[in-house]
Motif scaffolding. Structure first.
Motif, PDB file in Angstrom:
ATOM      1  N   VAL A  66       0.818  -1.213   0.000  1.00  0.00           N
ATOM      2  CA  VAL A  66       0.000   0.000   0.000  1.00  0.00           C
ATOM      3  C   VAL A  66       0.856   1.269   0.000  1.00  0.00           C
ATOM      4  CG1 VAL A  66      -1.981  -1.088   1.129  1.00  0.00           C
ATOM      5  CG2 VAL A  66      -0.175  -0.099   2.530  1.00  0.00           C
ATOM      6  N   SER A  67       0.201   2.347  -0.376  1.00  0.00           N
ATOM      7  CA  SER A  67       0.838   3.672  -0.370  1.00  0.00           C
ATOM      8  C   SER A  67      -0.205   4.695   0.039  1.00  0.00           C
ATOM      9  CB  SER A  67       1.383   4.009  -1.759  1.00  0.00           C
ATOM     10  OG  SER A  67       0.307   4.094  -2.693  1.00  0.00           O
ATOM     11  N   GLY A  68       0.253   5.885   0.373  1.00  0.00           N
ATOM     12  CA  GLY A  68      -0.694   6.910   0.782  1.00  0.00           C
ATOM     13  C   GLY A  68      -0.055   8.277   0.914  1.00  0.00           C
ATOM     14  N   THR A  69      -0.825   9.186   1.485  1.00  0.00           N
ATOM     15  CA  THR A  69      -0.395  10.557   1.711  1.00  0.00           C
ATOM     16  C   THR A  69      -0.526  10.884   3.188  1.00  0.00           C
ATOM     17  OG1 THR A  69      -1.210  11.174  -0.486  1.00  0.00           O
ATOM     18  CG2 THR A  69      -0.803  12.962   1.056  1.00  0.00           C
ATOM     19  N   VAL A  70       0.462  11.551   3.744  1.00  0.00           N
ATOM     20  CA  VAL A  70       0.425  11.911   5.161  1.00  0.00           C
ATOM     21  C   VAL A  70      -0.708  12.900   5.411  1.00  0.00           C
ATOM     22  CG1 VAL A  70       1.693  12.963   7.073  1.00  0.00           C
ATOM     23  CG2 VAL A  70       2.901  11.500   5.427  1.00  0.00           C
ATOM     24  N   ALA A  71      -1.640  12.506   6.296  1.00  0.00           N
ATOM     25  CA  ALA A  71      -2.782  13.358   6.623  1.00  0.00           C
ATOM     26  C   ALA A  71      -2.588  14.103   7.935  1.00  0.00           C
ATOM     27  CB  ALA A  71      -4.066  12.527   6.682  1.00  0.00           C
ATOM     28  N   ALA A  72      -1.837  13.516   8.872  1.00  0.00           N
ATOM     29  CA  ALA A  72      -1.592  14.170  10.169  1.00  0.00           C
ATOM     30  C   ALA A  72      -0.362  13.545  10.800  1.00  0.00           C
ATOM     31  CB  ALA A  72      -2.807  14.020  11.090  1.00  0.00           C
ATOM     32  N   LEU A  73       0.350  14.339  11.607  1.00  0.00           N
ATOM     33  CA  LEU A  73       1.573  13.898  12.275  1.00  0.00           C
ATOM     34  C   LEU A  73       1.358  13.824  13.773  1.00  0.00           C
ATOM     35  CD1 LEU A  73       4.108  16.238  10.442  1.00  0.00           C
ATOM     36  CD2 LEU A  73       3.644  13.854   9.899  1.00  0.00           C
ATOM     37  N   GLY A  74       1.886  12.751  14.387  1.00  0.00           N
ATOM     38  CA  GLY A  74       1.920  12.677  15.831  1.00  0.00           C
ATOM     39  C   GLY A  74       3.113  13.443  16.375  1.00  0.00           C
ATOM     40  N   ASP A  75       3.169  13.589  17.699  1.00  0.00           N
ATOM     41  CA  ASP A  75       4.276  14.315  18.331  1.00  0.00           C
ATOM     42  C   ASP A  75       5.614  13.640  18.029  1.00  0.00           C
ATOM     43  OD1 ASP A  75       2.495  16.112  19.397  1.00  0.00           O
ATOM     44  OD2 ASP A  75       2.412  15.127  21.375  1.00  0.00           O
ATOM     45  N   GLY A  76       6.617  14.456  17.800  1.00  0.00           N
ATOM     46  CA  GLY A  76       7.981  13.960  17.669  1.00  0.00           C
ATOM     47  C   GLY A  76       8.344  13.419  16.300  1.00  0.00           C
ATOM     48  N   VAL A  77       7.453  13.493  15.341  1.00  0.00           N
ATOM     49  CA  VAL A  77       7.751  12.956  14.010  1.00  0.00           C
ATOM     50  C   VAL A  77       8.589  13.961  13.228  1.00  0.00           C
ATOM     51  CG1 VAL A  77       6.784  12.212  11.807  1.00  0.00           C
ATOM     52  CG2 VAL A  77       5.694  11.521  13.954  1.00  0.00           C
ATOM     53  N   ARG A  78       9.688  13.481  12.672  1.00  0.00           N
ATOM     54  CA  ARG A  78      10.573  14.315  11.870  1.00  0.00           C
ATOM     55  C   ARG A  78      10.724  13.683  10.480  1.00  0.00           C
ATOM     56  NH1 ARG A  78       9.461  16.797  15.612  1.00  0.00           N
ATOM     57  NH2 ARG A  78      10.755  17.819  17.200  1.00  0.00           N
ATOM     58  N   GLY A  79      10.991  14.513   9.484  1.00  0.00           N
ATOM     59  CA  GLY A  79      11.270  14.022   8.141  1.00  0.00           C
ATOM     60  C   GLY A  79      10.036  13.779   7.296  1.00  0.00           C
ATOM     61  N   LEU A  80       8.863  13.979   7.869  1.00  0.00           N
ATOM     62  CA  LEU A  80       7.607  13.841   7.130  1.00  0.00           C
ATOM     63  C   LEU A  80       6.796  15.111   7.318  1.00  0.00           C
ATOM     64  CD1 LEU A  80       6.606  10.204   8.200  1.00  0.00           C
ATOM     65  CD2 LEU A  80       7.645  10.877   6.023  1.00  0.00           C
ATOM     66  N   LYS A  81       5.897  15.375   6.384  1.00  0.00           N
ATOM     67  CA  LYS A  81       5.025  16.539   6.516  1.00  0.00           C
ATOM     68  C   LYS A  81       3.668  16.219   5.896  1.00  0.00           C
ATOM     69  CE  LYS A  81       6.811  18.690   2.282  1.00  0.00           C
ATOM     70  NZ  LYS A  81       7.463  19.893   1.701  1.00  0.00           N
ATOM     71  N   GLU A  82       2.666  16.939   6.327  1.00  0.00           N
ATOM     72  CA  GLU A  82       1.325  16.711   5.797  1.00  0.00           C
ATOM     73  C   GLU A  82       1.303  16.947   4.287  1.00  0.00           C
ATOM     74  OE1 GLU A  82      -1.755  18.770   7.845  1.00  0.00           O
ATOM     75  OE2 GLU A  82      -1.109  18.100   9.839  1.00  0.00           O
ATOM     76  N   GLY A  83       0.590  16.068   3.594  1.00  0.00           N
ATOM     77  CA  GLY A  83       0.502  16.150   2.147  1.00  0.00           C
ATOM     78  C   GLY A  83       1.585  15.391   1.411  1.00  0.00           C
ATOM     79  N   MET A  84       2.573  14.853   2.143  1.00  0.00           N
ATOM     80  CA  MET A  84       3.686  14.137   1.508  1.00  0.00           C
ATOM     81  C   MET A  84       3.238  12.739   1.070  1.00  0.00           C
ATOM     82  SD  MET A  84       7.418  13.250   3.190  1.00  0.00           S
ATOM     83  CE  MET A  84       8.098  14.889   2.917  1.00  0.00           C
ATOM     84  N   LYS A  85       3.633  12.346  -0.139  1.00  0.00           N
ATOM     85  CA  LYS A  85       3.397  10.991  -0.612  1.00  0.00           C
ATOM     86  C   LYS A  85       4.420  10.043   0.018  1.00  0.00           C
ATOM     87  CE  LYS A  85       1.555  12.167  -5.200  1.00  0.00           C
ATOM     88  NZ  LYS A  85       1.763  12.006  -6.667  1.00  0.00           N
ATOM     89  N   VAL A  86       3.957   8.836   0.385  1.00  0.00           N
ATOM     90  CA  VAL A  86       4.864   7.870   1.001  1.00  0.00           C
ATOM     91  C   VAL A  86       4.558   6.467   0.505  1.00  0.00           C
ATOM     92  CG1 VAL A  86       5.209   9.243   3.100  1.00  0.00           C
ATOM     93  CG2 VAL A  86       3.403   7.497   3.032  1.00  0.00           C
ATOM     94  N   ALA A  87       5.615   5.655   0.458  1.00  0.00           N
ATOM     95  CA  ALA A  87       5.469   4.210   0.332  1.00  0.00           C
ATOM     96  C   ALA A  87       5.482   3.640   1.741  1.00  0.00           C
ATOM     97  CB  ALA A  87       6.613   3.622  -0.492  1.00  0.00           C
ATOM     98  N   PHE A  88       4.678   2.616   1.981  1.00  0.00           N
ATOM     99  CA  PHE A  88       4.512   2.064   3.327  1.00  0.00           C
ATOM    100  C   PHE A  88       5.193   0.710   3.431  1.00  0.00           C
ATOM    101  CE2 PHE A  88       1.990  -0.824   6.068  1.00  0.00           C
ATOM    102  CZ  PHE A  88       2.224  -0.220   7.288  1.00  0.00           C
ATOM    103  N   ASN A  89       6.140   0.600   4.370  1.00  0.00           N
ATOM    104  CA  ASN A  89       6.835  -0.666   4.639  1.00  0.00           C
ATOM    105  C   ASN A  89       6.015  -1.467   5.657  1.00  0.00           C
ATOM    106  OD1 ASN A  89       8.531  -2.750   5.451  1.00  0.00           O
ATOM    107  ND2 ASN A  89      10.373  -1.499   5.361  1.00  0.00           N
ATOM    108  N   PRO A  90       5.481  -2.629   5.263  1.00  0.00           N
ATOM    109  CA  PRO A  90       4.597  -3.375   6.166  1.00  0.00           C
ATOM    110  C   PRO A  90       5.309  -4.144   7.262  1.00  0.00           C
ATOM    111  CG  PRO A  90       4.880  -4.591   4.141  1.00  0.00           C
ATOM    112  CD  PRO A  90       5.592  -3.277   3.940  1.00  0.00           C
TER     113      PRO A  90
END
Length: 346
Positions: A66-90
């Motif tokens: 699966v893949s998706g787009t970051v919709a919201a970030l939890g506390d302490g998350v670095r290197g990602l931002k809302e709206g970013m496309k990502v590949a998901f490692n299961p």
């Protein structure tokens, strides 16, 4: 917040339901899912209620490609931002068992793998509209990358790991038996690794055409012509490396006959017991190696898709909206017309 999910209750019992979803916690992100590929294991769960000793014992959301787009970030998350496309490692290895410590987390004794019924409770998968995941499972992609293509990072990583098991294949004569999704991606991985000539075999013309588009120089329908590989048996075998992706006994025997003395066969396809001609294995001193999932190859696969180094587009032969999941699973079950079928969540 609500999310629709594709949940399997048992053999041929798929239901589209609505669940509540919580905001991401520390170190987590909320993904808006985009695409999800139906894997062979998903098909086994759907068609048979499991495979081997692994059975569906409670309702499970399937899906690990699966893949998706970051919709919201939890506390302490670095290197990602809302709206970013990502590949998901299961894969979620524990990080502290013997095999994790040895640098082989694919063999983790406490592995958590999305969409798997191996453990109780089952590991819920990614066939849903929204999903909360660990930020470390998300590999950032550029805006230009298709999320349908990004969902192929997981099977491509399997093919890349298989290539790694074969060693340096630059200039090699390569055989790929079984031109399903993994076989087609093994063709692409071998081409990217510098193979000189690649032959792909299967019993379906449709899958062989996809293998050709993924980089195979020669395609052979061994269902129509059982002796199609015989010319490659000359001089005790002409292939340096074979990737056996069908898990069919006759295909493994064909590979053994066609690989040269001292050659390597990487067994990628999985099944139960197979008969092996040990006289050929011993007499030709063939190296027979297994290949299981992936480790760092996931990041490599995502990068190769993101850069365009490998175009996974030809393997995607169908896309269905979430509400048509049943049709998608039926299409994926038909190898005369399908290689990789995906669900679309947006």
């Amino acid at each position: 917040m609500k999310t629709r999910v594709c949940r399997l209750y048992g053999q041929h019992d798929i239901r589209i339901e609505t669940d509540d979803i919580q905001p991401p916690g520390p170190g987590e992100v909320l993904l808006r899912m985009s695409a999800g590929g139906i894997c062979g294991s998903d098909l086994h769960y759907y068609q048979d209620g499991g495979f081997g000793p692994i059975r569906v014992r409670e309702p499970i959301i399937l899906g690990h490609e699966v893949s998706g787009t970051v919709a919201a970030l939890g506390d302490g998350v670095r290197g990602l931002k809302e709206g970013m496309k990502v590949a998901f490692n299961p894969s979620r290895p524990c990080g502290h068992c013997r095999y994790c410590a040895e640098g082989r987390p694919r063999h983790c004794t406490e592995m958590r793998f999305s969409g798997s019924a191996m453990r109780m409770p089952h590991e819920q998968g990614g066939f849903r509209e929204f999903m909360v995941v660990q930020a470390t499972q998300c590999i950032p992609l550029s805006d230009r990358t298709s999320l349908a293509h990004a969902a192929c990072a997981e099977p491509l990583s399997v093919a890349l790991h298989a290539c790694g098991q074969a060693g340096d294949i630059r200039g090699a004569q390569v055989l790929v038996t079984g031109a399903g999704p993994i076989g087609a991606l093994c063709v692409a991985a071998a081409r990217a690794a510098g193979a000189a000539h690649i032959v792909a075999t299967d019993i379906q013309d449709a899958t062989l055409e996809v293998a050709r588009r993924m980089g195979a120089d020669t395609t052979l329908n061994v269902g129509r012509d059982a002796e199609a590989l015989h010319p490659w048996r000359e001089d005790k075998g002409r292939f340096d490396v074979a990737f056996e992706c069908s898990a069919v006994s006759s295909a493994l025997q064909d590979a053994m006959m066609a690989v040269r003395p001292g050659g390597t066969i990487v067994q990628v396809g999985v099944t139960g017991n197979l008969s092996i001609p040990l006289n050929i294995l011993v007499g030709k001193e063939i190296a027979l190696r297994g290949s299981h999932r992936f480790d760092r190859e996931f990041e490599q696969a995502a990068a190769m898709i993101d850069s365009g180094q490998i175009d996974v587009g030809p393997i995607i032969t169908g896309r269905y909206p979430l509400e048509d999941a049943l049709s998608a699973f039926e299409a994926a079950s038909d190898r005369t017309r399908s290689v990789k079928v995906q669900l679309a969540f947006e």
